[in-house]
Design a protein around this motif. Structure first.
Motif, PDB file in Angstrom:
ATOM      1  N   LYS A 160      -1.305  -1.470  -0.282  1.00 16.55           N
ATOM      2  CA  LYS A 160      -0.124  -2.340  -0.169  1.00 16.55           C
ATOM      3  C   LYS A 160      -0.191  -3.264   1.049  1.00 16.55           C
ATOM      4  CE  LYS A 160       2.811   0.977  -2.534  1.00 16.55           C
ATOM      5  NZ  LYS A 160       1.897   2.072  -2.785  1.00 16.55           N
ATOM      6  N   LYS A 209      -6.785   5.661  -6.444  1.00 17.59           N
ATOM      7  CA  LYS A 209      -5.477   6.328  -6.458  1.00 17.59           C
ATOM      8  C   LYS A 209      -4.340   5.316  -6.519  1.00 17.59           C
ATOM      9  CE  LYS A 209      -7.259  10.120  -3.662  1.00 17.59           C
ATOM     10  NZ  LYS A 209      -7.184  10.787  -2.340  1.00 17.59           N
ATOM     11  N   GLY A 210      -4.625   4.104  -6.146  1.00 18.40           N
ATOM     12  CA  GLY A 210      -3.616   3.043  -6.150  1.00 18.40           C
ATOM     13  C   GLY A 210      -4.013   1.941  -5.198  1.00 18.40           C
ATOM     14  N   LYS A 211      -3.614   0.751  -5.552  1.00 17.28           N
ATOM     15  CA  LYS A 211      -3.911  -0.435  -4.758  1.00 17.28           C
ATOM     16  C   LYS A 211      -3.330  -0.294  -3.353  1.00 17.28           C
ATOM     17  CE  LYS A 211      -1.835  -4.927  -4.806  1.00 17.28           C
ATOM     18  NZ  LYS A 211      -1.472  -6.133  -5.468  1.00 17.28           N
TER      19      LYS A 211
END
Length: 93
Positions: A55, A51-53
């Motif tokens: 942070k 879904k996304g790296k």
């Protein structure tokens, strides 16, 4: 000469054993190789990463079910990093 070669081989093996595993680039096998992460947790991590790296550690803890500050600290001690950073426990108030 044989002793030096064996010593070098042992040092390389030790360095590889303690090599950091970054949660944003690791494969399932890399994650499973860490004490405290099994197939279920590695799947959760990889599913969220799709879904996304991540942070940072806070993002990882928030997004991955079963990951809390305690497990983050233990996994960090085993070599898990987020963007190369080890987990730092929040300062006590």
């Amino acid at each position: 000469m044989l002793k030096k070669s064996l010593a070098l081989l042992a040092m390389l093996y030790a360095a590889a054993a303690f090599a950091a595993v970054d949660v944003n680039t690791a494969k399932a096998a890399d994650l499973d190789g860490l004490k405290g992460i099994g197939p279920v947790m590695s799947k959760r991590i990889l599913d969220e990463r799709r879904k996304g790296k991540f942070k940072g550690w806070d993002d990882l803890i928030t997004r991955v079910k079963g990951m809390g500050p305690g497990s983050a600290a233990k996994l960090s001690a085993e070599g898990l990093t987020v963007d190369g950073e080890a987990f730092k426990a929040p300062a006590k108030k």
